[in-house]
Design a protein around this motif. Structure first.
Motif, PDB file in Angstrom:
ATOM      1  N   ASP C 161      27.617  47.303  32.711  1.00  0.00           N
ATOM      2  CA  ASP C 161      28.936  46.764  32.351  1.00  0.00           C
ATOM      3  C   ASP C 161      29.926  47.336  33.351  1.00  0.00           C
ATOM      4  OD1 ASP C 161      28.797  45.447  29.476  1.00  0.00           O
ATOM      5  OD2 ASP C 161      27.529  47.245  29.430  1.00  0.00           O
ATOM      6  N   TRP C 162      30.831  46.516  33.794  1.00  0.00           N
ATOM      7  CA  TRP C 162      31.842  47.034  34.726  1.00  0.00           C
ATOM      8  C   TRP C 162      33.027  46.074  34.726  1.00  0.00           C
ATOM      9  CZ3 TRP C 162      33.665  44.903  39.450  1.00  0.00           C
ATOM     10  CH2 TRP C 162      34.529  45.760  40.180  1.00  0.00           C
ATOM     11  N   ALA C 302      41.884  34.647  40.761  1.00  0.00           N
ATOM     12  CA  ALA C 302      42.620  35.481  39.812  1.00  0.00           C
ATOM     13  C   ALA C 302      41.669  36.263  38.921  1.00  0.00           C
ATOM     14  CB  ALA C 302      43.522  34.595  38.951  1.00  0.00           C
ATOM     15  N   ALA C 303      40.502  35.705  38.645  1.00  0.00           N
ATOM     16  CA  ALA C 303      39.555  36.382  37.754  1.00  0.00           C
ATOM     17  C   ALA C 303      38.142  35.899  38.027  1.00  0.00           C
ATOM     18  CB  ALA C 303      39.916  36.105  36.290  1.00  0.00           C
ATOM     19  N   ILE C 304      37.204  36.830  37.933  1.00  0.00           N
ATOM     20  CA  ILE C 304      35.779  36.503  38.008  1.00  0.00           C
ATOM     21  C   ILE C 304      35.080  37.204  36.855  1.00  0.00           C
ATOM     22  CG2 ILE C 304      33.640  36.663  39.346  1.00  0.00           C
ATOM     23  CD1 ILE C 304      35.313  36.992  41.875  1.00  0.00           C
ATOM     24  N   ARG C 305      34.338  36.430  36.091  1.00  0.00           N
ATOM     25  CA  ARG C 305      33.440  37.024  35.076  1.00  0.00           C
ATOM     26  C   ARG C 305      32.036  36.545  35.339  1.00  0.00           C
ATOM     27  NH1 ARG C 305      35.057  39.344  29.775  1.00  0.00           N
ATOM     28  NH2 ARG C 305      32.796  39.622  29.764  1.00  0.00           N
ATOM     29  N   GLN C 306      31.106  37.468  35.339  1.00  0.00           N
ATOM     30  CA  GLN C 306      29.691  37.100  35.490  1.00  0.00           C
ATOM     31  C   GLN C 306      28.891  37.913  34.486  1.00  0.00           C
ATOM     32  OE1 GLN C 306      28.090  37.463  39.502  1.00  0.00           O
ATOM     33  NE2 GLN C 306      26.393  36.071  39.037  1.00  0.00           N
ATOM     34  N   ASP C 307      28.467  37.245  33.423  1.00  0.00           N
ATOM     35  CA  ASP C 307      27.695  37.903  32.363  1.00  0.00           C
ATOM     36  C   ASP C 307      26.274  37.366  32.408  1.00  0.00           C
ATOM     37  OD1 ASP C 307      29.882  39.448  31.145  1.00  0.00           O
ATOM     38  OD2 ASP C 307      30.720  37.460  30.749  1.00  0.00           O
ATOM     39  N   SER C 328      30.599  41.897  44.610  1.00  0.00           N
ATOM     40  CA  SER C 328      30.485  42.061  46.061  1.00  0.00           C
ATOM     41  C   SER C 328      30.992  40.917  46.921  1.00  0.00           C
ATOM     42  CB  SER C 328      29.008  42.269  46.439  1.00  0.00           C
ATOM     43  OG  SER C 328      28.356  43.119  45.556  1.00  0.00           O
ATOM     44  N   PHE C 329      31.060  39.693  46.363  1.00  0.00           N
ATOM     45  CA  PHE C 329      31.247  38.544  47.256  1.00  0.00           C
ATOM     46  C   PHE C 329      32.709  38.301  47.638  1.00  0.00           C
ATOM     47  CE2 PHE C 329      27.285  35.619  47.130  1.00  0.00           C
ATOM     48  CZ  PHE C 329      26.446  36.697  47.123  1.00  0.00           C
ATOM     49  N   TYR C 330      33.598  38.297  46.657  1.00  0.00           N
ATOM     50  CA  TYR C 330      34.949  37.794  46.915  1.00  0.00           C
ATOM     51  C   TYR C 330      36.020  38.800  46.508  1.00  0.00           C
ATOM     52  CZ  TYR C 330      32.175  33.583  47.263  1.00  0.00           C
ATOM     53  OH  TYR C 330      31.213  32.685  47.625  1.00  0.00           O
ATOM     54  N   ALA C 331      37.126  38.749  47.245  1.00  0.00           N
ATOM     55  CA  ALA C 331      38.259  39.611  46.924  1.00  0.00           C
ATOM     56  C   ALA C 331      38.894  39.115  45.634  1.00  0.00           C
ATOM     57  CB  ALA C 331      39.283  39.565  48.058  1.00  0.00           C
ATOM     58  N   CYS C 332      39.059  40.012  44.689  1.00  0.00           N
ATOM     59  CA  CYS C 332      39.684  39.627  43.428  1.00  0.00           C
ATOM     60  C   CYS C 332      40.082  40.900  42.693  1.00  0.00           C
ATOM     61  CB  CYS C 332      38.708  38.805  42.582  1.00  0.00           C
ATOM     62  SG  CYS C 332      39.423  38.187  41.046  1.00  0.00           S
ATOM     63  N   ASP C 333      41.252  40.891  42.087  1.00  0.00           N
ATOM     64  CA  ASP C 333      41.735  42.096  41.397  1.00  0.00           C
ATOM     65  C   ASP C 333      41.150  42.237  39.999  1.00  0.00           C
ATOM     66  OD1 ASP C 333      43.286  42.775  43.559  1.00  0.00           O
ATOM     67  OD2 ASP C 333      45.037  41.633  42.838  1.00  0.00           O
ATOM     68  N   ASN C 334      40.633  41.131  39.483  1.00  0.00           N
ATOM     69  CA  ASN C 334      40.180  41.157  38.091  1.00  0.00           C
ATOM     70  C   ASN C 334      38.737  40.657  38.001  1.00  0.00           C
ATOM     71  OD1 ASN C 334      42.939  41.761  36.966  1.00  0.00           O
ATOM     72  ND2 ASN C 334      43.341  39.803  38.000  1.00  0.00           N
ATOM     73  N   ILE C 335      37.847  41.592  37.871  1.00  0.00           N
ATOM     74  CA  ILE C 335      36.422  41.238  37.836  1.00  0.00           C
ATOM     75  C   ILE C 335      35.784  41.939  36.646  1.00  0.00           C
ATOM     76  CG2 ILE C 335      34.226  41.272  39.098  1.00  0.00           C
ATOM     77  CD1 ILE C 335      35.801  41.625  41.704  1.00  0.00           C
ATOM     78  N   SER C 336      34.886  41.205  36.004  1.00  0.00           N
ATOM     79  CA  SER C 336      34.151  41.808  34.905  1.00  0.00           C
ATOM     80  C   SER C 336      32.713  41.309  34.940  1.00  0.00           C
ATOM     81  CB  SER C 336      34.805  41.423  33.580  1.00  0.00           C
ATOM     82  OG  SER C 336      33.980  41.787  32.516  1.00  0.00           O
ATOM     83  N   ILE C 337      31.791  42.224  34.721  1.00  0.00           N
ATOM     84  CA  ILE C 337      30.384  41.826  34.684  1.00  0.00           C
ATOM     85  C   ILE C 337      29.678  42.499  33.522  1.00  0.00           C
ATOM     86  CG2 ILE C 337      30.272  41.512  37.194  1.00  0.00           C
ATOM     87  CD1 ILE C 337      28.255  44.332  35.825  1.00  0.00           C
TER      88      ILE C 337
END
Lengths: 166, 325, 741
Positions: C161-162, C302-307, C328-337
């Motif tokens: 989780d991150w 603006a946001a990336i989520r990958q679950d 790792s792939f794209y610049a984004c301030d809001n990421i959750s996995i």
């Protein structure tokens, strides 16, 4: 089944890479296992043992076949050529040479079958275009996936062999 | 596989005689039988190798057509000048049927005898398959059945016959010549395979000791085509296939024969479609309507409704391709 | 040495193992023969869950003299030393034939040995196990769970989780967003060579010829199984017939063969059948990836989520870190996995070619394309806008990255900016154009190599690395030849066995960067020794054309060695990682990753649901390319691997019986020659990665197989307007998406 069936062996007599071979084999022995286990010719490989991959391809009477689907008994009185029999006087067959130059191999496990198949493909007259080669070489799987290089090697060898024959 | 006695037959009579014995199996190309023995589908005690029956590996002209000897190798049939010229549907079906290596081994008489590709049938250890153990059920019916039948299936067997040449032969109204010690039988290819409502454990009507000696095709079909649909471009069994022969009067269809492959336990003739196509113009919307009529009795399983659309489109496309040949 | 001095390196050198392979002389594990050897054939559980009550071997034993049937009772117990071997490199903690529990279909319950393969195979079919059946747990139907660190170390190799920033809030307020679920079936590697091992005991020492990707792993694991010292296990693997990950770790059949040999006192040859390869080694697990992406009006993410969820066995928790892509792939301030597992009665999955980023790039590369279309932005511009100048997870600078150059060069070569409109007809076909990012994290492993320079002006490389066709045996000779100023023909090498300096593994596209750097360091050490003897400053010393030179002073190697009174100079170097680590993902503070951009044109037949590859252009940023010939083969192989993933490959479980429903190459299609057009245009940007190691190189083997499925799916969308979320993209799904079904 009867005990006699179990103990039956067949005397076979065939030519392998130009040399006469006599042997006594169980009827169930495939040509592939005969080559690999009895003659220690391990160039032909067992990738599936079902005719689904082409790694065991050899020439029987000049025609390419899956040696896993031929009984050694059925090959009696026939001529078999394996990859080990292609080079003449130590000199590589043009197909073998082209495979090296085009980098048409990686792990090498399918390579023996590819090369025998390519020799036949050219001999059959199915190396007229890249498309034709791709189709007629599709019976040999390559999981490293050298397919473009294999097609290139077959084409390269075919042109050289044509030129040599001209 | 367990060991067996190996005999090479020196004549057709000798082959039929040996083939009639208990536990005997006929070995021709070997591309199926050896795998059956490895998987456990068959375990013969006697293998009768008929490779030396030289008179069965010829293609001969007969009145109004050709007789193809049963032992002709697939590649030799496909590349035969008369077959290429007069029966392109057959040549094409053969060339798409397997790899070049397999086509050098497999015989034209043996090819229609190949058995279903149902993965449940091809398991070494079988739970439920009426074709492996009669009465054991059909795991595919409620299992993975995406590639299974859309015509003529029953819950006892939903598998499809995978032979490509048989589909072309069915469209050509070919006749299988079968010999046994009792004499000769002539079986239309359309009736050679057994549908599961008749017997879910059966594959073909060929009996023990019977030997396919040849296949006869008659009227040349220059306007014919074979279309095989599959994920990969080559060396794969069909999702569906379509064989079409057309007798044309200019742009008008005088007569059409359409057989679909991998949709049923036998090559499936679209007889209703064939009737409706008579007198229709190529390229007209009547063609699609006629093809649709042939699918009235198609029934999907839980996972293969797409095959109805696919087979319909394949039939339409094959009609176009045949008209262009 | 600097990269401007390249001579042998960067040349198209043909493979050193080419001649032996084209002659059919290369001997693989299954080609080995030991006098008196027994052939092993396993008896496999035919139920997915239960207990073995008894085994009836009478019929099998009666078949012929010399047949041995081994059951759990006959096998040695695992030595406690094995507890010290982690999972991985031990593939799974669950070693069959230690007890009676059956946890998956295809688990080995007995091993039959016979003097011939035919007899062993026949006898194995006559062994009758009696089972007590337990209820079957289908992993695909389970609720996703958190991975348990006690079930092996696979789950410890990345964050489960991150979160960075506030992705949910950012998603909610963004003007453009997509939410989709991407799925893919389990896939087997189908290396052409089925795994094989010949095990032979002699005077208490064990020798194995094995089909594998890492000599040391097999050595230390087998030593631990029997409580031997490492020196008592000899491992030989001159050739491996393709591995693709499933030969990376030590699987039970390797242990069982060694045990069987110990028990029967003869060499045991255990060659898996194609069918065994579906149950007895790993595969890439079935996955579900929940994606949510959002961007602003200009396409800025603006946001990336990958679950991510994947199936695993009941024996160990294998985690397929597809979420590496979001990190790792794209610049984004809001990421959750997040990563979750679904456990069931099934054999254990494993790393397979392009692990993590392969599946991850399929989901992320497709979702980004969806978002680009939603926002009305060209997919390439979308990627340029979101280029990650630093690693998104840590903010640290990359070791080196030239992805923007890949975009530009790829677009130029492919004609991306002038491509025809998607859906343009060509006969029955609709043309479609798609692109995606290729990217794979760079593993580096501690690795050693020895190098000897002789007075004859020849050199010899010695290191235990495996060459499974990826080319290191060729490349490392190039490295040594260039560093020592010798022609390639003057360099020989030994690899693929114990007794040589211990190399890192051949997986994770790490061999060149790990062992290659060790070879280079050994060469530099030799040069330093020579310079020291000559009392030349090493910085002013050059080795070239078989000579050693300082300004105008020039000595042949022969003369220099004579002067020094030496016959040879040897060195052994270790590419050691900071902090004594066994593996890392780049130097501390400089994460390493390989990059690329793949552009494809596909053809879709909307009536028949067929999809075909017409052409592809790939441009890659992978550091210095040591051999363009073998590098190209690696890349085309990866693209074709990805084509298979995209359009045809998949292994499916029967929902009732817990079995793989097809276990052969007829029922599980992989690409053939006819599928692949000649027009695969591969190139590399000129790059030297100073941070990843002295060679300047990074890896390419995994990289090539990433991004392909996304590019293909995106091109199919371009051709048809249908977005397919489930791999492989087969005719049934295309017809379904076009609402024809």
């Amino acid at each position: 089944m009867s005990a006699s069936a179990r103990s039956q062996t067949i005397d076979i007599s065939l030519t392998v890479n130009g040399r006469p071979v006599q042997a006594s084999v169980e009827p169930r022995l495939s040509l592939l296992d005969f080559l690999r286990e009895e003659l220690d010719l391990t160039g032909a490989k067992k990738g599936c043992n079902r005719g689904e991959c082409g790694t065991c391809t050899v020439l029987v009477d000049g025609r390419r076949v899956n040696s896993c689907l031929v009984l050694a008994a059925s090959a009696s009185n026939h001529e078999v050529v394996t990859v080990e029999g292609l080079a003449k006087d130590g000199e590589l067959h043009p197909v073998q040479q082209a495979f090296i130059e085009a980098d048409a191999l990686q792990c090498g496990f399918c390579t023996s079958g590819q090369i025998i198949s390519a020799v036949a493909c050219i001999e059959e007259g199915h190396a007229g275009s890249t498309e034709e080669i791709r189709e007629w070489m599709s019976g040999n799987l390559c999981r490293c996936s050298c397919y473009p290089q294999i097609a290139e090697a077959v084409e390269m060898a075919a042109r050289r062999m044509e030129a040599d024959n001209a | 596989m367990h060991n067996f006695v190996y005999e090479r037959a020196n004549s057709a009579d000798n082959a039929m005689d040996l083939g009639h014995r208990d536990g005997a199996a006929i070995l021709a190309g070997g591309t199926e039988l050896l795998n059956w023995m490895r998987i456990g589908i068959e375990s013969p005690d006697l293998l009768v190798d008929i490779r030396d029956l030289g008179h069965l590996d010829r293609i001969e002209e007969i009145e109004g057509g050709l007789r193809i000897g049963a032992l002709c190798r697939l590649n030799d049939v496909a590349c035969h000048p008369a077959i290429k010229r007069d029966f392109p549907v057959l040549s094409s079906a053969i060339l798409q049927s397997a790899s070049a290596q397999l086509r050098n081994l497999a015989t034209i008489g043996g090819n229609p005898l190949q058995r279903v590709r149902c993965p449940y049938f091809r398991e070494e250890t079988v739970n439920a398959c009426n074709k492996r153990h009669a009465g054991s059920g059909c795991a595919a019916y409620e299992g993975h059945n995406e590639r299974m039948a859309i015509f003529g299936w029953t819950p006892e067997c939903v598998a499809v016959q995978p032979s490509d040449p048989a589909v072309a032969f069915a469209a050509l109204d070919a006749v299988v010549i079968v010999q046994s010690t009792d004499g000769t039988r002539r079986i239309p290819m359309r009736e050679f395979h057994v549908l599961p409502d008749e017997d879910p454990s059966a594959h073909s009507v060929l009996g023990r000791g019977e030997l396919i000696t040849g296949i006869e095709i008659s009227t040349p079909a220059p306007h014919s085509a074979y279309l095989k649909v599959r994920e990969r471009q080559s060396y794969e069994y069909a999702l569906v296939s379509a064989a079409v022969t057309l007798d044309l009067d200019g742009e008008t269809i005088r007569n059409a024969r359409i057989a679909l492959g991998s949709v049923a336990m036998r090559p499936w003739r679209l007889l209703a479609t064939e009737d409706l196509l008579v007198g229709k113009r190529l390229g007209s919307k009547d063609i699609a309507e006629a093809v649709d009529a042939g699918f009235a009795e198609a029934r999907a399983l839980s996972g293969n409704a797409y095959k109805i659309t696919l087979a319909r489109n394949a039939a339409l496309r094959a009609i176009e391709l045949a008209s262009e040949n | 040495m600097s990269h401007q001095e390249s001579s042998v390196i960067s040349e198209k050198v043909t493979r050193v193992d080419g001649p032996s392979k084209v002659r059919g002389e290369a001997r693989y594990a299954g080609d080995q023969k030991v006098d008196g050897q027994m052939h092993a054939v396993p008896v496999l559980a035919t139920i997915p869950a239960g207990e073995l009550e008894s085994i009836d071997a009478k019929q099998a034993l009666a078949l012929a003299d010399g047949i041995v049937v081994l059951t759990a009772r006959d096998m040695p117990r695992l030595h406690p030393d094995l507890d010290n071997i982690t999972v991985p490199p031990l593939a799974t903690r669950h070693i069959p034939m230690q007890d009676n529990l059956i946890l998956y279909e295809g688990q080995v319950v007995a091993l039959v040995l016979a003097p011939s393969l035919a007899l062993a195979t026949e006898a194995a079919k006559l062994v009758k196990p009696i089972y007590r059946t337990h209820s079957y747990i289908n992993p695909e139907h389970q609720v996703p769970q958190s991975a348990d660190p006690a079930r092996g170390n696979y789950s410890g190799s990345g964050p489960l989780d991150w979160t960075k920033g506030t992705p949910d809030a950012a998603y909610a307020s963004a003007p453009h967003k997509v939410k989709s679920i991407y799925t893919q079936p389990s896939r087997h590697a189908n290396a052409m060579e089925p795994s094989a091992i010949v095990a032979h005991w002699h005077d208490g020492q064990l020798t194995v010829w094995d089909s594998m990707q890492h000599i040391s792993s097999v050595q230390i694991t087998l030593a631990a199984v029997f409580g031997l010292s490492i020196e008592d296990v000899r491992v030989i693997a001159p050739h491996t017939g393709g591995g693709f990950g499933v030969k990376a770790f030590v699987w039970p059949h390797e242990i069982l063969a060694a045990m069987a040999s110990k028990v029967c006192g003869k060499a045991v040859k255990f060659v898996l059948t194609r069918q065994h390869m579906y149950n007895m080694v790993g595969y890439q697990p079935q996955m579900t990836q929940h994606m949510a992406l959002a961007c602003d009006e200009k396409g800025q993410l603006a946001a990336i989520r990958q679950d991510v969820e994947n199936v695993t066995s009941l024996t160990d928790d294998y985690v397929e870190f597809g979420s590496a892509a979001a990190r790792s792939f794209y610049a984004c301030d809001n990421i959750s996995i997040s990563q979750r597992v679904k456990r069931g009665n099934i054999n254990l999955p494993t790393f397979m070619r392009a692990p993590w980023d392969g599946p991850g790039s399929w989901a992320l590369g497709s979702a980004l394309d969806e978002l680009a279309h939603e926002a009305g932005i060209d997919p390439l511009d979308m990627r340029i806008r979101n280029h990650a100048d630093t690693e998104p997870q840590t903010g640290e600078p990359w070791s080196s990255k030239m992805l923007l150059e890949c975009y530009e060069e790829g677009a130029r070569r492919f004609g991306w900016r002038t491509r025809p409109e998607g859906g343009t007809r060509d006969g029955y076909w609709l043309r479609g154009f798609g692109m995606a990012d290729c990217s794979q994290g760079q593993a580096r492993f501690q690795s050693s190599a020895g190098l000897t320079l002789t007075a004859e002006g020849t050199a010899h490389v010695a290191s235990s690395f495996c060459d499974m066709g990826t080319g290191p045996a060729t490349i490392f000779r190039q490295v040594a030849a260039e560093a020592l100023g010798l022609p390639l023909s003057a360099v020989t090498s030994d690899h693929g066995q114990t007794g040589l300096p211990a190399a890192g593994p051949t997986y994770g596209q790490s061999t060149t960067i790990s062992t290659g750097n060790a070879v280079l360091m050994a060469a530099r050490e030799i040069k330093a020794k020579l310079a020291a003897h000559l009392q030349w400053p090493v910085a002013e010393t050059v080795m070239e054309d078989g000579c050693i030179r300082r300004n105008n002073e020039r000595l042949s190697i022969k003369d220099a060695m004579k002067l020094m009174g030496m016959q040879e100079i040897a060195s052994e170097s270790t590419f050691a990682l900071p902090g004594g680590a066994y593996v890392d993902m780049g130097a501390p503070g400089r994460p390493a990753r390989s990059f690329g951009a793949l552009f494809v044109e596909v053809l879709v037949d909307p009536d028949l649901g067929l999809v075909r590859l017409r052409r592809a252009t790939g441009v890659y940023s992978a550091g210095r390319i040591l051999n363009p010939l073998t590098a190209r083969s690696q890349i085309t192989g990866g693209i074709i691997w990805g084509w298979g993933m995209a359009t045809m490959e998949g292994s499916h479980l029967d929902p009732e019986r817990g079995r793989w429903i097809s276990r052969d190459l007829a029922g599980v299609p992989i690409p053939v020659n006819a599928d692949i057009p000649a027009d695969l245009d591969i190139s590399f940007v000129e790059e030297f990665d100073h941070e990843a190691g002295p060679l300047g190189a990074r890896g390419i083997g995994e990289l090539a197989a990433t991004g392909v499925a996304a590019a293909v799916g995106n091109a199919i969308f371009d051709a048809t307007g249908a977005r397919l979320h489930d791999l492989p993209i087969t005719p049934d799904k295309i017809l379904g998406a076009l609402r024809l079904v």
